[in-house]
Design an enzyme around this catalytic site. Structure first.
Site, mmCIF file in Angstrom:
data_model
loop_
_atom_site.group_PDB
_atom_site.id
_atom_site.type_symbol
_atom_site.label_atom_id
_atom_site.label_comp_id
_atom_site.label_asym_id
_atom_site.label_seq_id
_atom_site.Cartn_x
_atom_site.Cartn_y
_atom_site.Cartn_z
ATOM 1 C CG HIS A 103 -12.995 2.383 3.190
ATOM 2 N ND1 HIS A 103 -13.656 3.178 4.086
ATOM 3 C CD2 HIS A 103 -11.688 2.667 3.334
ATOM 4 C CE1 HIS A 103 -12.790 3.941 4.739
ATOM 5 N NE2 HIS A 103 -11.585 3.639 4.289
ATOM 6 N N GLY A 140 -10.809 0.158 12.939
ATOM 7 C CA GLY A 140 -10.350 0.596 14.269
ATOM 8 C C GLY A 140 -11.444 0.892 15.282
ATOM 9 C CG ASN A 157 -1.875 1.133 1.271
ATOM 10 O OD1 ASN A 157 -1.818 2.026 0.417
ATOM 11 N ND2 ASN A 157 -2.762 1.135 2.239
ATOM 12 C CG LEU A 191 -17.636 2.872 11.842
ATOM 13 C CD1 LEU A 191 -18.499 2.835 13.095
ATOM 14 C CD2 LEU A 191 -18.102 3.958 10.892
ATOM 15 N N GLY A 192 -12.879 3.552 10.637
ATOM 16 C CA GLY A 192 -11.475 3.733 11.016
ATOM 17 C C GLY A 192 -11.211 5.220 11.019
ATOM 18 C CG ASP A 247 -7.035 7.994 18.413
ATOM 19 O OD1 ASP A 247 -8.011 7.485 19.010
ATOM 20 O OD2 ASP A 247 -6.061 7.339 18.027
ATOM 21 C CD GLU A 273 -8.850 -1.909 3.964
ATOM 22 O OE1 GLU A 273 -8.363 -1.515 5.045
ATOM 23 O OE2 GLU A 273 -9.289 -1.149 3.098
ATOM 24 N NE ARG A 286 -6.429 1.014 0.118
ATOM 25 C CZ ARG A 286 -6.559 2.155 0.772
ATOM 26 N NH1 ARG A 286 -5.498 2.750 1.279
ATOM 27 N NH2 ARG A 286 -7.730 2.710 0.918
ATOM 28 N NE ARG A 299 -10.367 11.428 3.624
ATOM 29 C CZ ARG A 299 -10.225 10.108 3.553
ATOM 30 N NH1 ARG A 299 -11.265 9.311 3.747
ATOM 31 N NH2 ARG A 299 -9.064 9.584 3.259
ATOM 32 C CG ASN A 343 -10.520 -1.974 18.742
ATOM 33 O OD1 ASN A 343 -10.363 -3.101 19.180
ATOM 34 N ND2 ASN A 343 -9.900 -1.524 17.666
HETATM 35 P P1 ADP Z 1 -7.173 3.568 9.241
HETATM 36 O O1 ADP Z 1 -8.444 4.094 8.668
HETATM 37 O O2 ADP Z 1 -6.100 4.599 9.332
HETATM 38 O O3 ADP Z 1 -6.740 2.236 8.680
HETATM 39 P P2 ADP Z 1 -7.947 2.113 11.627
HETATM 40 O O4 ADP Z 1 -8.954 1.242 11.010
HETATM 41 O O5 ADP Z 1 -6.742 1.496 12.236
HETATM 42 O O6 ADP Z 1 -7.516 3.325 10.751
HETATM 43 O O7 ADP Z 1 -8.692 2.951 12.764
HETATM 44 C C1 ADP Z 1 -7.996 3.907 13.496
HETATM 45 C C2 ADP Z 1 -8.957 4.634 14.391
HETATM 46 O O8 ADP Z 1 -9.690 3.685 15.186
HETATM 47 C C3 ADP Z 1 -8.245 5.507 15.388
HETATM 48 O O9 ADP Z 1 -8.071 6.786 14.886
HETATM 49 C C4 ADP Z 1 -9.201 5.521 16.559
HETATM 50 O O10 ADP Z 1 -10.012 6.656 16.439
HETATM 51 C C5 ADP Z 1 -10.069 4.304 16.400
HETATM 52 N N1 ADP Z 1 -9.897 3.373 17.527
HETATM 53 C C6 ADP Z 1 -9.015 2.386 17.674
HETATM 54 N N2 ADP Z 1 -9.189 1.756 18.876
HETATM 55 C C7 ADP Z 1 -10.231 2.366 19.466
HETATM 56 C C8 ADP Z 1 -10.917 2.190 20.709
HETATM 57 N N3 ADP Z 1 -10.560 1.279 21.591
HETATM 58 N N4 ADP Z 1 -11.934 3.024 20.979
HETATM 59 C C9 ADP Z 1 -12.289 3.971 20.120
HETATM 60 N N5 ADP Z 1 -11.711 4.170 18.956
HETATM 61 C C10 ADP Z 1 -10.685 3.393 18.603
#
Ligand code: ADP
Length: 393
Positions: free
Chosen positions: A179, A327, A10, A206-207, A279, A381, A91, A238, A331
């Site tokens: 995505h 993310g 990537n 939801l990342g 974050d 991915e 990717r 964004r 989580n």
């Molecule tokens: P990307 O889109 O960069 O691949 P990820 O899928 O790894 O990102 O998601 C990253 C985001 O996930 C972080 O910015 C954070 O906001 C969120 N995140 C990760 N762990 C937690 C958690 N335990 N609680 C809330 N949000 C989380």
């Protein structure tokens, strides 16, 4: 059985993320990251089993970065040919109308990816850097896997903007989505988990970037990202959905240039723009301490999610399953609980204990009497790219 592996790359504008994947076993053998390419403070990290090698110091360009990575595979392991490398999977964010599946990269495909740079200005030029150097350095088939491919079959009514038709056609403006590799992988895994294909599903990825898709019987029928990954949900940095007239207003009233507005909407908005933090964990921590801006940001984030779930349920004429991934989706049990509580009117019932469990496994978090099944399925991915590359070959 002989092992076959795929090196998944990537490539970003100043970074290369990679992973060596065994697509049949579904395992990752090694992974790493080169970041801040072109700066004095470049950093490389290579992980193989227990071994982690980190190198600091200037890496001039993507070619130098990938050469170093290949050196590390040779020195630290795993040896790529012994590991049975059969392909490199790249990717690519924007495949435009040309790619509804993965493609073996030849001069023509590379040229198409280049032609699509105006539609994917933040991503495709960066992917091309990775593709060019990898093709030069690694003599195996290279496969491009497009984020947009899963959404190429969107019904016209969801892919078409109500924009002047001639202009839209001339400039190829439509909903391409993004995505898609994740939405395809996760919706497929959800169908497998539930043991049936005839499903009306919503996938919430939801990342940092965030998107939602509506999937009926394995086919995407709508998705929140549009011409670019800017549209849709509130993201780390964004805006997601915003009245496009905000662009005219900022240009006329604030004298901002188009590039400045692009930067504002893509990099300085979303959670970061609302709170200063991109974050979700940090925003939640501050909200819990009573920070009003963070409380509002979370409310805006959740409101947007809720609207999409409602809209897509109506689009599909019903809903069998909601799946959370990436993310925050994987989580963040608070966010899942809040959303599901607001969907109680549709018969969604969350098992609060199951929702609170931390796990890397696909799992169900709804109660047996919930009218809609709620799942958490970790996205992968890299594995999806490796599997698509392997299937194509
Ligand atoms: P990307 O889109 O960069 O691949 P990820 O899928 O790894 O990102 O998601 C990253 C985001 O996930 C972080 O910015 C954070 O906001 C969120 N995140 C990760 N762990 C937690 C958690 N335990 N609680 C809330 N949000 C989380």
């Amino acid at each position: 059985m002989t092992q076959h592996t795929v090196l998944v790359i990537n490539s970003g504008s100043s970074s290369i993320k990679y992973q060596l994947v065994d697509p049949e076993a579904g395992t990752s053998l090694a992974s790493g990251l080169v970041e801040r390419i072109g700066e004095e403070t470049s950093h490389l990290e290579h992980k193989y089993g227990e071994k982690v090698v980190e190198i600091d110091g200037p890496i001039a360009d993507h070619g130098a970065g990938l050469r170093k990575v290949l050196e590390l595979f040779a020195k630290v392991g795993p040896n790529l040919s012994e590991a049975g490398i059969v392909a490199v999977g790249h990717r690519v964010v924007q495949g435009g109308k040309y790619f509804s599946g993965p493609a073996i990269i030849d001069e023509k495909v590379e040229q198409k990816i280049r032609d699509l740079c105006p539609l994917g200005p933040l991503h495709n030029p960066a992917h091309l850097k990775g593709i060019e150097v990898a093709r030069e350095l690694m003599d195996v088939p290279h496969v491009a896997v497009f984020d947009t491919a899963f959404f190429q079959g969107l019904p016209d009514e969801s892919a078409t903007y109500a924009l002047n038709r001639e202009v839209a056609e001339k400039y190829e403006i439509r909903r391409y989505g993004a995505h898609g590799t994740s939405h395809q992988f996760v919706s497929g895994a959800a169908a497998k988990f539930l043991g049936r294909d005839d499903l009306k599903q919503i996938v919430l990825h939801l990342g940092n970037g965030a998107s939602v898709s509506a999937v009926v019987n394995g086919h995407a029928v709508d998705t929140s990202m549009g011409l670019t990954p800017l549209e849709g949900l509130v993201m780390g940095s964004r805006t997601g959905d915003i009245d496009p007239a905000a662009v005219f207003h900022l240009h006329r009233q604030a004298g901002m240039s188009i590039d400045e507005i692009d930067d504002l909407f893509n990099k300085k908005s979303g959670l970061r723009g609302l709170t200063g933090d991109n974050d979700m964990r940090e925003v939640q921590r501050r909200a819990a301490e009573g920070d009003e801006t963070c409380i509002l940001a979370l409310a805006v984030y959740n409101h947007r999610l809720l609207k999409y779930v409602g809209a897509y349920t109506a689009v599909m004429g019903g809903l069998d399953a909601i799946t959370f991934t990436a993310g925050a989706g994987e989580n963040d049990s608070d966010m899942r609980r809040e959303l599901c509580e607001r969907l109680a009117f549709m018969g969604v019932k969350l098992d609060l204990e199951k929702n609170a469990v931390r796990s890397k496994e696909p799992r169900e978090i709804s109660t047996p009497d919930s009218s809609i099944r709620v799942l958490v399925i970790p996205t992968n991915e890299e594995l999806a790219i490796a599997q698509q590359a392997m299937t194509l070959l």
